[in-house]
Design an enzyme around this catalytic site. Structure first.
Site, PDB file in Angstrom:
ATOM      1  N   TYR A 131       0.837  -1.194   0.000  1.00  0.00           N
ATOM      2  CA  TYR A 131       0.000   0.000   0.000  1.00  0.00           C
ATOM      3  C   TYR A 131       0.880   1.255   0.000  1.00  0.00           C
ATOM      4  O   TYR A 131       2.084   1.180  -0.185  1.00  0.00           O
ATOM      5  CB  TYR A 131      -0.991  -0.058   1.159  1.00  0.00           C
ATOM      6  N   TYR A 147     -15.396 -11.851   1.981  1.00  0.00           N
ATOM      7  CA  TYR A 147     -15.496 -10.472   1.496  1.00  0.00           C
ATOM      8  C   TYR A 147     -16.932 -10.131   1.126  1.00  0.00           C
ATOM      9  O   TYR A 147     -17.515 -10.728   0.235  1.00  0.00           O
ATOM     10  CB  TYR A 147     -14.578 -10.272   0.290  1.00  0.00           C
TER      11      TYR A 147
END
Length: 374
Positions: A183, A357
């Site tokens: 990230y 998810y």
């Protein structure tokens, strides 16, 4: 009783055991706002010594996946206050993982459909998660990013500072800066991603500058003893790599040693993937040497390890002092009472990967506890 199950202190946070619930993205916060499901999910798992929340975007720009929570709206912060209150009512402790995804995003998730930002304008060979018009979720390729101008970086550092303050005001016991897994901060640190030629590119000192500036801003705002950081020296997530991770992350931990952190969170290998455990499967990275470098630089924070640990490994790591805290991820998804199951050496529920998810209560707050089984 094994040391793993005994109380400990990390910075200003008192923990009832050395077991940590690792951050787990579950995509169940539409509008980036924590809701009733999220409150119950974290409340159920409050017997962990410490809960680290799912990664939580510091701004709209920092968001990279649909239905993940944020720290940038009053509604989200009010939602998180309900979560922290519920965890504290059960005697637990909780920190928020502060997240800016950088290029691991999609224009559909960005303010005004803009490009994601990064250290580079190269597209990551990675996927993100979007919700379709019919409410179903799907993984899709990330969008082309744009390289941040150096003049924009102070604004993002300020976003981290504001998010840290907001987190404490929302009742969190501390914050964890997400500098791992490909990230934004990781995208700056690694030479396989960072192709800049300004003061944020080139040398290790330049590539780590952004991370240390964030650390400085956050610790000044809320205190180092309520601050932690997560690093992942060899994970390839988000197509992130470095030509010499041992040298890079030795520099990182030596720099972190000057701060009286709560803990340093180290992913040993790739999260959910191949193990790279100390001198085990892949001796290309020496985690024992990494911690030794941190301690030689007079670092005193608790050392948290993560990736594929099971009961006996965790007990041994804490008993021998090779780790102070052990984080468990997937086992906490299916076992809200994981601490009790580990302590009593009882069987674990198997997580339903199809519900990881997105979705609702199924596979989220409906896993049976020992109490329900009995």
């Amino acid at each position: 009783m094994a040391k793993l199950f005994q109380p400990t202190q990390v910075g200003d946070i008192s923990l009832k055991n050395h077991i940590v619930m690792a951050p787990l993205t579950r995509n169940r916060s539409p509008g980036a706002v924590p809701n009733d499901l999220n409150v119950e999910y974290y409340r159920q798992r409050a017997t962990a010594g410490l809960i680290i929340t799912e990664a939580t975007a510091i701004t709209h720009q920092g968001q990279g996946y649909a239905d993940v929570p944020g720290l940038y709206s009053k509604e989200a912060l009010d939602g998180w206050k309900r979560v922290t209150d519920a965890v504290h009512a059960e005697g637990g402790k909780i920190v928020v993982q502060m997240w800016h995804v950088g290029r691991i995003s999609h224009t559909a998730l960005q303010p005004n459909g803009g490009k994601p930002v990064s250290s580079t304008n190269r597209v990551a060979k990675a996927k993100t998660y979007l919700v379709n018009a019919d409410g179903t979720g799907a993984f899709t390729e990330t969008s082309e990013p744009r390289a941040l101008e150096a003049s924009e970086i102070p604004g993002i550092i300020e976003d981290y500072r504001k998010a840290a303050r907001a987190a404490i005001d929302a009742g969190f016991d501390g914050v964890e800066i997400h500098a791992a897994n490909g990230y934004l901060l990781d995208q700056f640190m690694r030479d396989g991603v960072n192709d800049r030629t300004d003061e944020y590119g080139g040398s290790i000192e330049n590539r780590t500058r952004f991370t240390f500036q964030v650390v400085e801003a956050v610790t000044k705002e809320i205190g180092a003893r309520r601050t932690a950081i997560r690093i992942s020296p060899v994970t390839p997530s988000g197509e992130s790599y470095d030509s010499n991770p041992q040298v890079l992350f030795t520099h990182v931990v030596e720099g972190l040693a000057k701060y009286d952190f709560a803990y340093i969170h180290v992913i040993e290998g790739q999260t959910g993937g191949e193990r790279d455990y100390r001198q085990g499967d892949n001796p290309s990275f020496d985690y024992i040497a990494l911690r030794a470098a941190y301690e030689k630089a007079d670092g005193k924070a608790a050392w948290m390890v993560n990736n594929g640990y099971v009961r006996d490994m965790a007990i041994e790591a804490v008993e021998t002092g090779t780790a102070d805290l052990v984080a468990f991820g997937k086992p906490f998804i299916a076992n809200p009472d994981l601490v009790e199951r580990l302590e009593k050496n009882l069987p674990l529920n198997t997580p339903d990967q199809a519900t990881f998810y997105g979705g609702n209560a199924k596979g989220y707050i409906d896993y049976p506890s020992l109490e329900k089984v009995a």
